[in-house]
Write a protein that holds these residues in place. Structure first.
Motif, mmCIF file in Angstrom:
data_model
loop_
_atom_site.group_PDB
_atom_site.id
_atom_site.type_symbol
_atom_site.label_atom_id
_atom_site.label_comp_id
_atom_site.label_asym_id
_atom_site.label_seq_id
_atom_site.Cartn_x
_atom_site.Cartn_y
_atom_site.Cartn_z
ATOM 1 N N GLY A 30 0.126 13.602 8.755
ATOM 2 C CA GLY A 30 -0.192 15.099 8.846
ATOM 3 C C GLY A 30 -1.479 15.191 7.597
ATOM 4 N N SER A 31 -1.426 14.319 6.694
ATOM 5 C CA SER A 31 -2.175 14.377 5.341
ATOM 6 C C SER A 31 -3.720 13.920 5.760
ATOM 7 C CB SER A 31 -1.775 13.425 4.409
ATOM 8 O OG SER A 31 -2.757 13.128 3.296
ATOM 9 N N ALA A 32 -4.810 14.634 5.409
ATOM 10 C CA ALA A 32 -6.192 14.063 5.906
ATOM 11 C C ALA A 32 -6.221 12.880 5.095
ATOM 12 C CB ALA A 32 -7.130 14.973 5.353
ATOM 13 N N THR A 33 -5.874 12.667 3.800
ATOM 14 C CA THR A 33 -6.011 11.281 3.040
ATOM 15 C C THR A 33 -5.268 10.064 3.775
ATOM 16 O OG1 THR A 33 -6.196 12.679 0.910
ATOM 17 C CG2 THR A 33 -5.622 10.181 1.021
ATOM 18 N N ARG A 34 -3.978 10.273 4.534
ATOM 19 C CA ARG A 34 -3.218 9.536 5.234
ATOM 20 C C ARG A 34 -4.333 9.119 6.360
ATOM 21 N NH1 ARG A 34 2.052 8.184 6.217
ATOM 22 N NH2 ARG A 34 2.290 7.106 8.366
ATOM 23 N N ASN A 35 -4.697 10.011 7.008
ATOM 24 C CA ASN A 35 -5.670 9.716 8.428
ATOM 25 C C ASN A 35 -6.864 8.830 7.900
ATOM 26 O OD1 ASN A 35 -3.985 11.158 9.617
ATOM 27 N ND2 ASN A 35 -5.002 12.855 9.830
ATOM 28 N N ALA A 36 -7.478 9.081 6.621
ATOM 29 C CA ALA A 36 -8.629 8.562 6.622
ATOM 30 C C ALA A 36 -8.240 6.972 6.042
ATOM 31 C CB ALA A 36 -9.312 9.192 5.205
ATOM 32 N N LEU B 99 0.874 -1.220 0.042
ATOM 33 C CA LEU B 99 0.029 -0.018 -0.063
ATOM 34 C C LEU B 99 1.001 1.461 0.183
ATOM 35 C CD1 LEU B 99 -2.539 -1.044 2.558
ATOM 36 C CD2 LEU B 99 -2.742 -1.241 0.363
ATOM 37 N N ILE B 100 0.539 2.135 -0.704
ATOM 38 C CA ILE B 100 1.183 3.594 -0.779
ATOM 39 C C ILE B 100 0.294 4.613 -0.115
ATOM 40 C CG2 ILE B 100 2.092 5.120 -2.369
ATOM 41 C CD1 ILE B 100 2.136 3.034 -4.544
ATOM 42 N N PHE B 101 1.219 5.185 1.082
ATOM 43 C CA PHE B 101 0.399 6.208 1.772
ATOM 44 C C PHE B 101 1.027 7.664 1.451
ATOM 45 C CE2 PHE B 101 0.194 2.219 3.900
ATOM 46 C CZ PHE B 101 -1.179 2.503 4.866
ATOM 47 N N ARG B 102 0.105 8.421 1.885
ATOM 48 C CA ARG B 102 0.698 10.055 1.832
ATOM 49 C C ARG B 102 1.563 10.138 3.201
ATOM 50 N NH1 ARG B 102 -2.080 14.512 -0.092
ATOM 51 N NH2 ARG B 102 -0.515 15.428 1.117
ATOM 52 N N GLU B 103 2.090 11.178 3.472
ATOM 53 C CA GLU B 103 2.835 11.575 4.639
ATOM 54 C C GLU B 103 2.088 11.737 5.783
ATOM 55 O OE1 GLU B 103 1.722 15.624 3.439
ATOM 56 O OE2 GLU B 103 2.064 13.722 2.510
ATOM 57 N N LEU C 42 4.806 8.940 0.261
ATOM 58 C CA LEU C 42 5.164 10.111 -0.241
ATOM 59 C C LEU C 42 4.349 11.310 -0.005
ATOM 60 C CD1 LEU C 42 5.031 7.844 -3.668
ATOM 61 C CD2 LEU C 42 7.026 8.405 -2.547
ATOM 62 N N THR C 43 5.010 12.363 -0.346
ATOM 63 C CA THR C 43 4.614 13.747 0.306
ATOM 64 C C THR C 43 3.673 14.388 -0.389
ATOM 65 O OG1 THR C 43 6.636 14.664 -0.690
ATOM 66 C CG2 THR C 43 6.623 13.813 1.629
ATOM 67 N N SER C 44 3.031 13.892 -1.575
ATOM 68 C CA SER C 44 2.102 14.729 -2.525
ATOM 69 C C SER C 44 1.210 13.346 -3.024
ATOM 70 C CB SER C 44 2.782 15.473 -3.586
ATOM 71 O OG SER C 44 3.190 14.625 -4.733
#
Length: 306
Positions: free
Chosen positions: A196-202, A190-194, A220-222
């Motif tokens: 602090g990202s709302a998408t990462r939290n979800a 699975l590929i996650f955002r960094e 990844l950061t974007s």
């Protein structure tokens, strides 16, 4: 000394970002152009303004003092421009926004006609992750923020703009694997955002709720970086629909149906309840309330297909 306003702008942005690369991106200039302007500005001072230590750029104490002076000079220039426009009967000033990274697919459409109709306005829009957006809002550095999850620690006002749906996606090759949904989450990267990202939290909340033991292959950061990694077949991710329209259309990405998905939130334009909005900010807020339904219908009707 013979420095220019442009050199002041470039130097100030470099001090803010502490990076020539990031300053160039925000100023829509090339890195060599920023480096040349920075060198020409430095040549007018006998004391170093910046220094590089371990490939990282630092602003010297003297440079910080010059940056403060540069900011005052540029603010005075802006004030002159705004007063000229005001005497001509035009709306003037700065409109400052901070937008979560996926919001870059949303906010420009709500700004386009407003900025065209008010060319005396200066737009400053920072695109970053949710944590930094909320911090800018809390510190009263901006007029408005665009978020998909409302901060619960601030007294805010909000105007809902648009549905935000998050789907589980993979590349065309990956989604044809004959795996159960549990296997997808537990045996495939699975590929996650960094953080602090709302998408990462979800994404993390969904995995925890379903008690999956996921393999975190990459962070990844974007949103763009995540999207390209998924398109390349490096793994799966939960991504906002708003940012993958073209990839879905071209079959570079495909949605995998998973129970409990899509996750749904709402894009909201928010501001501090105690904020004294400028004339420019008030005008933008009035415009949004009046025109948002037309903008949604003209620019985002495709979302109804998913």
């Amino acid at each position: 000394m013979n420095y220019t306003l442009h050199q002041l702008q470039v130097f100030l942005k470099v001090t803010e970002k502490q990076s020539i690369t990031l300053a160039a991106e925000e100023l829509f200039l090339t890195q060599p152009a920023v480096s040349i302007q920075l060198k020409n500005f430095q040549d007018q001072f006998p004391i170093p303004l910046t220094e590089v230590v371990g490939r990282k750029l630092f602003v010297t104490d003297f440079g910080q003092e010059i940056a403060k002076a540069a900011e005052k000079i540029l603010n005075e220039v802006h004030a002159i421009n705004y007063k000229t426009l005001a005497y001509q009967g035009n709306l003037s000033g700065r409109l400052k926004l901070s937008v979560v990274s996926t919001g870059k697919y949303v906010m420009p459409f709500f700004l386009n006609d407003f900025m065209k109709d008010n060319n005396g306005l200066e737009l400053i829009m920072d695109v970053t992750n949710k944590l930094k957006v909320v911090r800018a809002l809390e510190q009263n550095k901006i007029d408005f923020a665009l978020v998909s999850v409302l901060p619960d620690n601030l007294k805010i006002e909000a105007v809902p703009l648009l549905d935000n749906k998050l789907f589980f996606v993979g590349s065309g090759e990956l989604v044809h694997e004959n795996l159960s949904k549990k296997q997808l989450f537990e045996t495939r990267p699975l590929i996650f955002r960094e953080p602090g990202s709302a998408t990462r939290n979800a994404m993390e909340d969904f995995i925890a709720k379903n008690k999956y033991r996921s393999i975190k292959k990459m962070e990844l950061t974007s949103n763009e970086a995540v999207k390209q990694a998924v398109v390349a077949g490096l793994g799966y991710s939960i991504m906002p629909l708003i940012g993958i329209k073209n990839e879905l259309k071209n079959k570079d990405l495909n949605i995998v149906e998973v129970k409990g998905l899509p996750l749904s939130t709402t894009w909201n334009l928010v501001w501090l309840s105690s904020k004294k909005l400028s004339p420019a900010a008030n005008a933008f807020l009035s415009y949004i309330k009046k025109e948002k339904e037309h903008i949604i219908e003209d620019c985002f009707s495709w979302i109804k297909d998913y």
